[in-house]
Motif scaffolding. Structure first.
Motif, PDB file in Angstrom:
ATOM      1  N   ASN A  26     -16.375 -54.722   8.166  1.00  0.00           N
ATOM      2  CA  ASN A  26     -16.708 -55.359   6.543  1.00  0.00           C
ATOM      3  C   ASN A  26     -18.185 -55.982   6.739  1.00  0.00           C
ATOM      4  O   ASN A  26     -18.662 -55.945   5.778  1.00  0.00           O
ATOM      5  N   ALA A  27     -18.288 -56.653   7.716  1.00  0.00           N
ATOM      6  CA  ALA A  27     -19.451 -57.328   7.843  1.00  0.00           C
ATOM      7  C   ALA A  27     -20.571 -56.303   7.953  1.00  0.00           C
ATOM      8  O   ALA A  27     -21.888 -56.506   7.429  1.00  0.00           O
ATOM      9  N   LEU A  28     -20.490 -55.407   9.001  1.00  0.00           N
ATOM     10  CA  LEU A  28     -21.520 -54.060   9.120  1.00  0.00           C
ATOM     11  C   LEU A  28     -21.731 -53.665   7.746  1.00  0.00           C
ATOM     12  O   LEU A  28     -22.822 -53.160   7.458  1.00  0.00           O
ATOM     13  N   GLN A  29     -20.736 -53.182   7.050  1.00  0.00           N
ATOM     14  CA  GLN A  29     -20.936 -52.622   5.688  1.00  0.00           C
ATOM     15  C   GLN A  29     -21.713 -53.528   4.721  1.00  0.00           C
ATOM     16  O   GLN A  29     -22.802 -52.837   4.187  1.00  0.00           O
ATOM     17  N   THR A  30     -21.521 -54.810   4.736  1.00  0.00           N
ATOM     18  CA  THR A  30     -22.396 -55.761   4.049  1.00  0.00           C
ATOM     19  C   THR A  30     -23.834 -55.733   4.370  1.00  0.00           C
ATOM     20  O   THR A  30     -24.622 -55.607   3.788  1.00  0.00           O
ATOM     21  N   SER A  31     -24.203 -55.545   5.687  1.00  0.00           N
ATOM     22  CA  SER A  31     -25.378 -55.597   6.313  1.00  0.00           C
ATOM     23  C   SER A  31     -26.083 -54.480   6.105  1.00  0.00           C
ATOM     24  O   SER A  31     -27.251 -54.272   5.588  1.00  0.00           O
ATOM     25  N   LEU A  32     -25.406 -53.177   5.988  1.00  0.00           N
ATOM     26  CA  LEU A  32     -25.971 -51.993   5.926  1.00  0.00           C
ATOM     27  C   LEU A  32     -26.327 -51.877   4.462  1.00  0.00           C
ATOM     28  O   LEU A  32     -27.506 -51.160   4.201  1.00  0.00           O
ATOM     29  N   GLY A  33     -25.550 -52.086   3.554  1.00  0.00           N
ATOM     30  CA  GLY A  33     -25.926 -51.847   2.185  1.00  0.00           C
ATOM     31  C   GLY A  33     -25.014 -50.508   1.735  1.00  0.00           C
ATOM     32  O   GLY A  33     -24.725 -49.567   2.546  1.00  0.00           O
ATOM     33  N   GLU A  34     -25.006 -50.503   0.452  1.00  0.00           N
ATOM     34  CA  GLU A  34     -24.104 -49.522  -0.035  1.00  0.00           C
ATOM     35  C   GLU A  34     -24.792 -48.089   0.118  1.00  0.00           C
ATOM     36  O   GLU A  34     -24.207 -46.974   0.556  1.00  0.00           O
ATOM     37  N   LYS A  35     -25.857 -48.021   0.013  1.00  0.00           N
ATOM     38  CA  LYS A  35     -26.793 -46.689   0.176  1.00  0.00           C
ATOM     39  C   LYS A  35     -26.621 -46.053   1.472  1.00  0.00           C
ATOM     40  O   LYS A  35     -26.452 -45.054   1.540  1.00  0.00           O
ATOM     41  N   LEU A  36     -27.104 -47.034   2.420  1.00  0.00           N
ATOM     42  CA  LEU A  36     -27.133 -46.492   3.667  1.00  0.00           C
ATOM     43  C   LEU A  36     -25.526 -46.078   4.213  1.00  0.00           C
ATOM     44  O   LEU A  36     -25.470 -44.865   4.956  1.00  0.00           O
ATOM     45  N   MET A  68     -33.085 -46.439   7.952  1.00  0.00           N
ATOM     46  CA  MET A  68     -33.105 -47.833   7.692  1.00  0.00           C
ATOM     47  C   MET A  68     -34.536 -48.372   7.501  1.00  0.00           C
ATOM     48  O   MET A  68     -34.733 -49.202   6.616  1.00  0.00           O
ATOM     49  N   SER A  69     -35.448 -47.474   8.155  1.00  0.00           N
ATOM     50  CA  SER A  69     -36.810 -48.161   8.101  1.00  0.00           C
ATOM     51  C   SER A  69     -38.035 -47.225   7.090  1.00  0.00           C
ATOM     52  O   SER A  69     -38.947 -47.892   6.484  1.00  0.00           O
ATOM     53  N   ASN A  70     -37.305 -46.144   6.560  1.00  0.00           N
ATOM     54  CA  ASN A  70     -38.310 -45.211   5.885  1.00  0.00           C
ATOM     55  C   ASN A  70     -37.620 -44.801   4.475  1.00  0.00           C
ATOM     56  O   ASN A  70     -36.560 -43.994   4.602  1.00  0.00           O
ATOM     57  N   THR A  71     -37.807 -45.397   3.334  1.00  0.00           N
ATOM     58  CA  THR A  71     -37.053 -45.036   2.293  1.00  0.00           C
ATOM     59  C   THR A  71     -37.331 -43.585   1.703  1.00  0.00           C
ATOM     60  O   THR A  71     -36.465 -42.811   1.079  1.00  0.00           O
ATOM     61  N   SER A  72     -38.498 -43.086   2.153  1.00  0.00           N
ATOM     62  CA  SER A  72     -38.780 -41.621   1.732  1.00  0.00           C
ATOM     63  C   SER A  72     -37.727 -40.733   2.429  1.00  0.00           C
ATOM     64  O   SER A  72     -37.184 -39.655   1.948  1.00  0.00           O
ATOM     65  N   PHE A  73     -37.451 -41.030   3.781  1.00  0.00           N
ATOM     66  CA  PHE A  73     -36.458 -40.226   4.388  1.00  0.00           C
ATOM     67  C   PHE A  73     -35.081 -40.365   3.971  1.00  0.00           C
ATOM     68  O   PHE A  73     -34.327 -39.391   3.983  1.00  0.00           O
ATOM     69  N   ALA A  74     -34.898 -41.736   3.746  1.00  0.00           N
ATOM     70  CA  ALA A  74     -33.335 -42.009   3.259  1.00  0.00           C
ATOM     71  C   ALA A  74     -33.283 -41.061   1.974  1.00  0.00           C
ATOM     72  O   ALA A  74     -32.190 -40.542   1.481  1.00  0.00           O
ATOM     73  N   LYS A  75     -34.244 -41.020   0.952  1.00  0.00           N
ATOM     74  CA  LYS A  75     -34.281 -40.267  -0.059  1.00  0.00           C
ATOM     75  C   LYS A  75     -33.957 -38.831   0.178  1.00  0.00           C
ATOM     76  O   LYS A  75     -33.351 -38.127  -0.427  1.00  0.00           O
ATOM     77  N   GLN A  76     -34.595 -38.165   1.283  1.00  0.00           N
ATOM     78  CA  GLN A  76     -34.477 -36.730   1.543  1.00  0.00           C
ATOM     79  C   GLN A  76     -33.043 -36.640   1.814  1.00  0.00           C
ATOM     80  O   GLN A  76     -32.505 -35.467   1.588  1.00  0.00           O
ATOM     81  N   LEU A  77     -32.525 -37.502   2.576  1.00  0.00           N
ATOM     82  CA  LEU A  77     -31.190 -37.333   3.164  1.00  0.00           C
ATOM     83  C   LEU A  77     -30.118 -37.308   1.954  1.00  0.00           C
ATOM     84  O   LEU A  77     -29.350 -36.653   1.708  1.00  0.00           O
TER      85      LEU A  77
END
Length: 244
Positions: A26-36, A68-77
């Motif tokens: 639960n703590a890890l989920q909060t830390s990562l965030g919903e999108k990740l 986690m560090s590159n919003t463009s890469f996260a968008k591609q995923l």
């Protein structure tokens, strides 16, 4: 909601020197965030798991770190997960693979592979190990298809995934699912058809594999080298040539 805890499998038979690690989900989920958290299945599948191929030399940590560090890469995923057609996924998946292999956003996967090969030829003292190169787009697309299929199965609320494996990087061979590797040939026809003999004689009979196939011996042949046998290409030396 009750607290969920993940404990390393090393805790089953812990060594006295082994520190048992636990993660509070639960703590890890909060830390990562919903999108990740939404992207974790595709990140895990692309990095390689029991049911998908693995990208040589990439590992599982790199896709997660980049997401986690590159919003463009996260968008591609995210675009890969949201694709509705294979063609869309091929385009989005190519961008993901180019990013993972350190390419530029203007490069295609095939052009990146060529550039990496040229760089290694210049810098390497020995032969280039091709497994260290990015995959071709032809092969890479099927890795993306399988990763997408696996991620969707994990994310499916139903027990059975609505997608068919044979539509997403797998093929049915005698009742068994086997990965589809690529559509194109591994090399051009003129290379695939290259035949080399190992004749100890003068290549005058059909025991010579080159002669048998109606081909002349070349310098790739191990013994005759294409110039010391009866099946080599005759060099026409004219009078003008001898004057040079």
């Amino acid at each position: 909601m009750d607290e969920l805890t993940f404990r390393s499998d090393k805790a089953v038979k812990p060594d006295k020197n082994t520190k048992i690690r636990e993660w509070q989900i639960n703590a890890l989920q909060t830390s990562l965030g919903e999108k990740l958290c939404y992207l974790l299945p595709i990140i895990h599948a692309i990095g390689g798991c029991d049911t998908t191929s693995r990208l040589y030399g990439i590992g599982k940590g790199l896709p997660l770190k980049k997401a986690m560090s590159n919003t463009s890469f996260a968008k591609q995923l995210e675009q890969v997960l949201d694709c509705s057609t294979r063609e869309e996924m091929k385009t989005s998946g190519e961008k993901v693979l180019v990013e993972l292999y350190g390419g530029k956003n203007t490069e295609s996967l095939d052009s990146l592979r060529i550039r990496k090969f040229k760089d290694k030829v210049v810098r390497c003292a020995s032969s280039v190990e091709i497994q260290n190169l990015p995959p071709t787009l032809d092969a890479g697309q099927y890795h993306i298809y399988r990763a997408f299929y696996q991620a969707k199965c994990w994310m499916s609320k139903d027990e059975d995934c609505a997608l068919r494996a044979v539509d997403w990087g797998w093929q049915d061979l005698q009742g068994k699912l086997m990965p589809r590797t690529m559509d194109c040939q591994p090399a051009p026809d003129n290379i695939l058809k290259l035949i080399m003999c190992q004749c100890k004689g003068d290549c005058s009979t059909n025991t010579c594999s080159c002669r048998k196939q109606g081909l002349k011996c070349t310098n790739a042949c191990s013994e005759c080298r294409g110039d010391a046998c009866s099946n080599s290409t005759a060099i026409d030396v004219t009078e003008d040539d001898t004057d040079l």
